[in-house]
Design an enzyme around this catalytic site. Structure first.
Site, mmCIF file in Angstrom:
data_model
loop_
_atom_site.group_PDB
_atom_site.id
_atom_site.type_symbol
_atom_site.label_atom_id
_atom_site.label_comp_id
_atom_site.label_asym_id
_atom_site.label_seq_id
_atom_site.Cartn_x
_atom_site.Cartn_y
_atom_site.Cartn_z
ATOM 1 N N GLU B 53 0.811 -1.225 0.000
ATOM 2 C CA GLU B 53 0.000 0.000 0.000
ATOM 3 C C GLU B 53 0.844 1.274 0.000
ATOM 4 O O GLU B 53 0.407 2.311 -0.507
ATOM 5 C CB GLU B 53 -0.958 0.008 1.189
ATOM 6 C CG GLU B 53 -2.104 -1.007 1.076
ATOM 7 C CD GLU B 53 -1.736 -2.384 1.616
ATOM 8 O OE1 GLU B 53 -0.550 -2.628 1.900
ATOM 9 O OE2 GLU B 53 -2.656 -3.222 1.748
ATOM 10 N N PHE B 115 -11.610 -6.910 14.181
ATOM 11 C CA PHE B 115 -10.581 -7.439 13.300
ATOM 12 C C PHE B 115 -10.185 -6.395 12.255
ATOM 13 O O PHE B 115 -11.031 -5.805 11.598
ATOM 14 C CB PHE B 115 -11.075 -8.708 12.601
ATOM 15 C CG PHE B 115 -10.064 -9.264 11.634
ATOM 16 C CD1 PHE B 115 -8.837 -9.727 12.096
ATOM 17 C CD2 PHE B 115 -10.308 -9.275 10.273
ATOM 18 C CE1 PHE B 115 -7.888 -10.215 11.215
ATOM 19 C CE2 PHE B 115 -9.369 -9.757 9.382
ATOM 20 C CZ PHE B 115 -8.150 -10.226 9.856
ATOM 21 N N GLN B 116 -8.898 -6.176 12.126
ATOM 22 C CA GLN B 116 -8.338 -5.195 11.196
ATOM 23 C C GLN B 116 -8.901 -3.787 11.394
ATOM 24 O O GLN B 116 -9.074 -3.034 10.439
ATOM 25 C CB GLN B 116 -8.503 -5.655 9.741
ATOM 26 C CG GLN B 116 -7.648 -6.892 9.472
ATOM 27 C CD GLN B 116 -7.409 -7.162 8.022
ATOM 28 O OE1 GLN B 116 -8.246 -6.874 7.167
ATOM 29 N NE2 GLN B 116 -6.248 -7.741 7.715
ATOM 30 N N LYS B 165 -17.511 -0.445 6.328
ATOM 31 C CA LYS B 165 -18.062 -1.398 5.370
ATOM 32 C C LYS B 165 -19.583 -1.303 5.258
ATOM 33 O O LYS B 165 -20.137 -1.436 4.175
ATOM 34 C CB LYS B 165 -17.650 -2.819 5.769
ATOM 35 C CG LYS B 165 -17.851 -3.820 4.663
ATOM 36 C CD LYS B 165 -17.171 -5.144 4.978
ATOM 37 C CE LYS B 165 -17.371 -6.128 3.831
ATOM 38 N NZ LYS B 165 -16.766 -7.437 4.139
ATOM 39 N N MET B 484 24.782 8.322 1.089
ATOM 40 C CA MET B 484 24.569 9.597 1.766
ATOM 41 C C MET B 484 24.890 9.467 3.260
ATOM 42 O O MET B 484 25.443 10.379 3.870
ATOM 43 C CB MET B 484 23.123 10.049 1.547
ATOM 44 C CG MET B 484 22.819 11.445 2.010
ATOM 45 S SD MET B 484 23.900 12.666 1.256
ATOM 46 C CE MET B 484 22.922 13.197 -0.139
HETATM 47 C C1 LIG Z 1 18.803 13.979 0.658
HETATM 48 C C2 LIG Z 1 18.105 15.257 0.394
HETATM 49 C C3 LIG Z 1 18.820 16.410 0.115
HETATM 50 C C4 LIG Z 1 18.183 17.594 -0.204
HETATM 51 N N1 LIG Z 1 18.935 18.670 -0.579
HETATM 52 C C5 LIG Z 1 18.315 19.759 -1.090
HETATM 53 C C6 LIG Z 1 19.054 20.829 -1.667
HETATM 54 O O1 LIG Z 1 20.277 20.810 -1.729
HETATM 55 N N2 LIG Z 1 18.366 21.877 -2.188
HETATM 56 C C7 LIG Z 1 16.995 21.924 -2.173
HETATM 57 O O2 LIG Z 1 16.429 22.878 -2.699
HETATM 58 N N3 LIG Z 1 16.285 20.962 -1.606
HETATM 59 C C8 LIG Z 1 16.900 19.860 -1.087
HETATM 60 N N4 LIG Z 1 16.138 18.853 -0.562
HETATM 61 C C9 LIG Z 1 14.679 18.990 -0.544
HETATM 62 C C10 LIG Z 1 14.197 19.780 0.665
HETATM 63 O O3 LIG Z 1 14.168 18.931 1.777
HETATM 64 C C11 LIG Z 1 12.774 20.363 0.417
HETATM 65 O O4 LIG Z 1 11.903 19.331 0.066
HETATM 66 C C12 LIG Z 1 12.743 21.371 -0.696
HETATM 67 O O5 LIG Z 1 13.804 22.282 -0.588
HETATM 68 C C13 LIG Z 1 11.421 22.139 -0.652
HETATM 69 O O6 LIG Z 1 11.190 22.737 -1.868
HETATM 70 P P1 LIG Z 1 10.294 24.025 -2.033
HETATM 71 O O7 LIG Z 1 10.778 25.109 -1.144
HETATM 72 O O8 LIG Z 1 10.240 24.278 -3.480
HETATM 73 O O9 LIG Z 1 8.903 23.649 -1.417
HETATM 74 P P2 LIG Z 1 7.751 22.587 -1.714
HETATM 75 O O10 LIG Z 1 7.854 21.529 -0.691
HETATM 76 O O11 LIG Z 1 7.653 22.187 -3.126
HETATM 77 O O12 LIG Z 1 6.531 23.482 -1.291
HETATM 78 C C14 LIG Z 1 5.892 24.308 -2.188
HETATM 79 C C15 LIG Z 1 5.580 25.664 -1.586
HETATM 80 O O13 LIG Z 1 4.794 26.361 -2.542
HETATM 81 C C16 LIG Z 1 3.529 26.659 -2.007
HETATM 82 N N5 LIG Z 1 2.518 26.456 -3.038
HETATM 83 C C17 LIG Z 1 1.908 25.314 -3.408
HETATM 84 N N6 LIG Z 1 1.044 25.543 -4.406
HETATM 85 C C18 LIG Z 1 1.110 26.867 -4.684
HETATM 86 C C19 LIG Z 1 0.457 27.707 -5.616
HETATM 87 N N7 LIG Z 1 -0.444 27.245 -6.489
HETATM 88 N N8 LIG Z 1 0.768 29.020 -5.606
HETATM 89 C C20 LIG Z 1 1.663 29.534 -4.706
HETATM 90 N N9 LIG Z 1 2.308 28.778 -3.816
HETATM 91 C C21 LIG Z 1 2.044 27.452 -3.801
HETATM 92 C C22 LIG Z 1 3.335 25.761 -0.822
HETATM 93 O O14 LIG Z 1 2.482 26.367 0.125
HETATM 94 C C23 LIG Z 1 4.767 25.603 -0.310
HETATM 95 O O15 LIG Z 1 5.121 26.646 0.546
HETATM 96 C C24 LIG Z 1 16.777 17.654 -0.203
HETATM 97 C C25 LIG Z 1 16.041 16.525 0.116
HETATM 98 C C26 LIG Z 1 16.679 15.320 0.396
HETATM 99 C C27 LIG Z 1 15.864 14.108 0.676
HETATM 100 C C1 LIG Z 2 12.853 5.175 4.615
HETATM 101 C C2 LIG Z 2 14.163 5.831 4.905
HETATM 102 N N1 LIG Z 2 15.002 5.317 5.822
HETATM 103 C C3 LIG Z 2 16.198 5.903 6.061
HETATM 104 C C4 LIG Z 2 16.570 7.041 5.411
HETATM 105 C C5 LIG Z 2 17.905 7.727 5.712
HETATM 106 N N2 LIG Z 2 18.751 7.713 4.509
HETATM 107 C C6 LIG Z 2 18.882 8.794 3.717
HETATM 108 S S1 LIG Z 2 19.845 8.514 2.392
HETATM 109 C C7 LIG Z 2 20.164 6.934 2.884
HETATM 110 C C8 LIG Z 2 21.051 6.039 2.084
HETATM 111 C C9 LIG Z 2 20.519 5.732 0.730
HETATM 112 O O1 LIG Z 2 21.358 4.781 0.135
HETATM 113 P P1 LIG Z 2 21.223 4.425 -1.401
HETATM 114 O O2 LIG Z 2 19.802 4.204 -1.751
HETATM 115 O O3 LIG Z 2 22.136 3.312 -1.713
HETATM 116 O O4 LIG Z 2 21.657 5.749 -2.129
HETATM 117 P P2 LIG Z 2 23.103 6.477 -2.220
HETATM 118 O O5 LIG Z 2 23.135 7.516 -1.174
HETATM 119 O O6 LIG Z 2 24.150 5.439 -2.025
HETATM 120 O O7 LIG Z 2 23.112 7.061 -3.587
HETATM 121 C C10 LIG Z 2 19.501 6.652 4.081
HETATM 122 C C11 LIG Z 2 19.582 5.377 4.801
HETATM 123 C C12 LIG Z 2 15.645 7.567 4.483
HETATM 124 N N3 LIG Z 2 15.893 8.690 3.814
HETATM 125 N N4 LIG Z 2 14.476 6.935 4.218
#
Ligand SMILES: Cc1cc2nc3c(=O)[nH]c(=O)nc-3n(C[C@H](O)[C@H](O)[C@H](O)COP(=O)(O)OP(=O)(O)OC[C@H]3O[C@@H](n4cnc5c(N)ncnc54)[C@H](O)[C@@H]3O)c2cc1C
Ligand SMILES: Cc1ncc(C[n+]2csc(CCOP(=O)(O)OP(=O)(O)O)c2C)c(N)n1
Lengths: 177, 587
Positions: B53, B115-116, B165, B484
């Site tokens: 899911e 259940f469930q 249900k 990472m």
């Molecule tokens: C491993 C990892 C590394 C990351 N590193 C980076 C990085 O280096 N740089 C980076 O940028 N991010 C990075 N992120 C992502 C980060 O965590 C955020 O998800 C991201 O920066 C959010 O993007 P955003 O500000 O565009 O907002 P979003 O999460 O896309 O939010 C959208 C915003 O726009 C608004 N909005 C929605 N619809 C409308 C509309 N119709 N009109 C006006 N406003 C609207 C919402 O209210 C909200 O405030 C990383 C994520 C991970 C998992």
């Molecule tokens: C469900 C979940 N558990 C743990 C993490 C923490 N986490 C972030 S990146 C990462 C490693 C990912 O490894 P891989 O998919 O091999 O990607 P790589 O960084 O090697 O490119 C982990 C464990 C996460 N982001 N999501």
């Protein structure tokens, strides 16, 4: 009335606010509001809720909270984006408002203490709503700090139980929410 | 109102069709059998049977993000609903419109530990935009339509409708969607005029402006992206995108500085740090973007356009907030700009671009492909080069280094082409999301850029790909490490590599074959291009096992708690700049 950027940047002090929230009286709405406060780590000093418009199924929540101006802005914005919320009103900022709370205060005792409790109740305009030879239940309405003061004075006189409603508030003047 | 009596289950189906739904991602169980029965007896809706899911929700997210429509999932009560929770949280964090229908025990058993039974509305309250427990069949059509309205309007998000249900089996009347109006939820889409004028005047006075655009542009729709490009070109301002915003502005346009933030480009971050006017467009000042807040873009006037007032002044105080929809607000800003015949100071702007070009000259994404081990950056860069001519290309990712490299090296020229888990960072997102994209765009090339650890989290969906002949390409950047995590341990935890190596990985080629897909492995730089071409020419699902350098790190990097102008550009940088204690506690 929104805060200016300067006010928001001056994040050093915390303020107390009384906020009125008009919501649909539907299941889960209170859980939503309380979950919002606990989930995001906001303070609740007092929260009251009751249906105020049965015909339109609207309830009014009054919440007293505190935080920095930036947190308070967030609280209002977060409340406003809950789907069943119709209106969020920051009574503290909008202007003069009336704030009341009701307390039921039970005091147990005899002799001098008993007389004294009655005398103080009289000064505070608290009503006796239940009594026996050994106890009183006082009903008192007023501002939170007045209730606090009354309860404090009752403590040495045999205070047994307190039940308080929490704050309800309404804006002064002819305008509605 | 029609007087025809339908069962609750039939009402659900009718409402879905009425809402323009053509596909449902789901998994059956006792509580939703009436809906499955009704599904069996109709042919307007297609049901995609997932294998978990969580994957159903991610697939719906991929479907939604790539089409701009609401994604729909159908799961059973109890474990079906709890399995969906990660997907719902992911959709909430990334503002993706999803309606998730969950089965529930009959109303008279609710609260009985039946259940469930799970308290689905209780569990999902904090991870949905809104949720409903339908207590009577009379409420059902209204709630179904409201759910779609809430999911897609304002800031989009996931909505759960919990369906006992007995309600699905009861008879009731249907209500067409036109007859349903929401009582309280009515988000503001039009910006306030004085704020718009103030924004235009601030921009007109700018000497070092920048546009910082995010996922909200994509939420707003293709028109918003067009207007954003228009504003950028009309003013000549540099622009950067967040991870969620990639594709909101053409990636190969010279005005584009690349992604900003923790793994963003040097030029984007330096420009954010040094700008005097910043226009944030549908971006929420996430901590991955701002770095240390006290040092974030210290000298700029900040303008922010966002439809959600709670995104404004949350982390960063802005000077000119504009609550409204990106497209509507940009339209007005451009109109006022034109009316007043504004032009930026040409000399100042040229000076600013000169400075930016110097930052660009650092070539911060530079890497060297030497020796006979494939560098992960090289793998992703080649994947991009060999696919960029495809008219219909969609990229999804898992979470980790590979995700960041994909964000750095792929250039998207259109919105809705890039699906990644940004806010929650959910490993296991990419494969099911790709599945949802491929269902929505059968003829397109859909690639999940994956890590070998992430892909194992929803690997079971390979079976769904096989069943529905969805030719998704899974490109695993296989470094055998949770790269990472390994990188943080190297840079921040004294090279103590605690539990970040995956032993006993499966043979991905054989695994592909076991799922009826094609497995391809590349281990040498010399064979990479040919193998990628082979993958692209394969009309079936493919797992591409790209064996890469195991210890490569992803740069540039702003360590947590550091500022934009304190980036690490490469391995040589790290010893000079220890991470502060404040930074060490951040995620
Ligand atoms: C491993 C990892 C590394 C990351 N590193 C980076 C990085 O280096 N740089 C980076 O940028 N991010 C990075 N992120 C992502 C980060 O965590 C955020 O998800 C991201 O920066 C959010 O993007 P955003 O500000 O565009 O907002 P979003 O999460 O896309 O939010 C959208 C915003 O726009 C608004 N909005 C929605 N619809 C409308 C509309 N119709 N009109 C006006 N406003 C609207 C919402 O209210 C909200 O405030 C990383 C994520 C991970 C998992
Ligand atoms: C469900 C979940 N558990 C743990 C993490 C923490 N986490 C972030 S990146 C990462 C490693 C990912 O490894 P891989 O998919 O091999 O990607 P790589 O960084 O090697 O490119 C982990 C464990 C996460 N982001 N999501």
């Amino acid at each position: 009335m929104a805060n200016s950027p300067e006010e928001l940047r001056a994040q050093t002090h915390t303020e107390k606010r009384t906020i009125a929230v008009l919501v649909d009286n539907e299941p889960g709405v209170l859980a939503r509001v309380i979950g919002l406060f606990s989930g995001r780590g906001y303070n609740i000093e007092s929260l009251t809720v009751t249906e105020v418009d049965p015909e339109n199924r609207l309830s009014r929540i009054t919440v007293v909270t505190s935080g920095t101006p930036m947190i308070l802005e967030q609280i209002k914005a977060q409340l406003g984006r809950l789907v069943p919320v119709h209106k969020v009103s920051d009574l503290t900022r909008i202007g003069p408002y009336v704030e009341r709370e009701l307390a039921l205060v039970k005091v147990f005792g005899a002799g001098e203490k008993r007389v004294e409790s009655l005398r103080i109740a009289d000064i505070f305009k608290a009503k006796v709503v239940d009594a026996s030879h050994e106890h009183f239940v006082f009903e008192m309405t007023g501002k939170t700090d007045k209730l606090d003061a009354f309860i404090q004075l009752m403590r040495p006189l045999g205070l047994v139980d307190v039940s308080r409603t929490g704050v309800v508030a309404i804006q002064r003047g002819a305008k509605g929410l | 109102m029609s007087t025809e009596q339908l069962s609750g289950a039939e009402i659900v189906i009718k409402a879905l069709v009425d809402q323009g739904v053509d596909t449902v991602f789901g998994y059956p169980g006792g509580a939703v059998l009436p809906i499955y029965d009704a599904l069996f007896q109709q042919n307007s809706l297609r049901h995609i049977l997932v294998r978990h899911e969580q994957a159903a929700v991610h697939a719906a997210e991929g479907y939604a993000r790539s089409t701009g429509k609401v994604g729909v999932t159908l799961v059973t009560s109890g474990p079906g609903a709890t399995n969906a929770v990660t997907g719902l949280t992911d959709a909430l964090m990334d503002s993706i419109p999803v309606v998730c229908l969950t089965g529930q025990v009959p109303t008279h058993l609710i609260g009985n530990d039946a259940f469930q039974e799970a308290d689905t509305t209780g569990i999902t309250r904090p991870c949905t935009k809104h949720n409903y427990l339908v207590k009577s069949v009379e409420d059902l059509p209204r709630i179904m339509h409201e759910a779609f309205y809430v999911a897609r309007s304002g800031r989009p998000g996931p909505v759960v409708v919990d369906l006992p249900k007995d309600v699905l089996q009861a008879l009731g009347a249907y209500l067409p969607k036109e007859e349903v109006q929401h009582r309280s939820y009515n988000p503001q889409t039009k910006g306030e005029r004085p704020q718009i004028e103030a924004a235009v005047e601030a921009l007109a006075r700018a000497r070092k402006p920048i546009i910082y655009a995010g996922g909200g542009v994509i939420n707003s729709g293709p028109r918003a992206a067009e207007l954003l490009a228009h504003l950028t070109h009309a003013t000549g301002v540099p622009i950067t995108n967040t991870l969620m915003g990639l594709g909101a502005f053409p990636g190969d346009d010279p005005h584009f500085l690349g992604m900003l933030g923790m793994h963003g480009t040097y030029e984007a971050n330096m420009a954010m740090h040094g700008c005097d006017v910043m226009i944030a467009v549908g971006a929420r000042f996430d901590d991955r973007v701002t770095g240390r807040l006290s040092a974030f873009s210290p000298n700029s006037t900040k303008i922010q356009i966002d439809i959600d007032p709670s995104s404004i002044n949350k982390n960063v105080v802005v000077d000119i907030p504009i609550v409204g929809d990106v497209a509507e607000v940009l339209e007005e800003i451009i109109a006022v700009w034109n009316e007043r015949m504004h032009k930026l100071d040409a000399d100042a702007l040229a000076e600013w671009w000169k400075q930016i070009d110097q930052w660009r000259a650092r070539d911060c994404l530079r890497f060297e492909q030497t020796g006979d081990v494939i560098k992960p950056q090289h793998a992703i860069k080649r994947l991009y080069e060999l696919t960029k001519e495809y008219e219909d290309l969609y990229i999804t990712t898992e979470v980790g280094q590979h995700q960041m490299w994909a964000a750095q090296f792929f250039k998207f020229n259109r919105p809705n082409r890039w699906m990644t888990s940004g806010g929650l960072g959910t490993m296991g997102y990419g494969l099911p999301a790709a599945m949802g994209v491929q269902v929505a765009h059968p003829g397109a090339l859909v690639i999940d850029v994956a890590g070998e650890a992430s892909i194992l989290m929803n690997m079971q969906e390979m079976s769904t790909l096989a069943q529905y002949r969805l030719p998704v390409k899974v490109f695993i950047v296989n470094n055998q490490w949770m790269g990472m995590v390994r990188q943080w341990q190297e840079l921040l935890h004294g090279e103590r590599y605690s539990e970040s190596y995956t032993d006993s990985l499966p043979d991905f080629v054989k695994l592909a074959e076991a799922y009826g897909a094609v497995g391809i492995r590349a281990t040498k730089p010399g064979e990479l291009d040919d193998k990628i071409r082979e993958m692209l020419a394969t009309p079936k699902p493919v797992i591409f096992d790209c064996c890469v350098d195991q210890v490569e790190n992803c740069f540039p990097m702003i360590p947590s708690g550091a500022a934009h102008n304190e980036m690490l550009l490469g391995p040589g940088d790290r010893t000079e700049k220890p991470v502060s204690e404040e930074g060490m506690v951040l995620v």
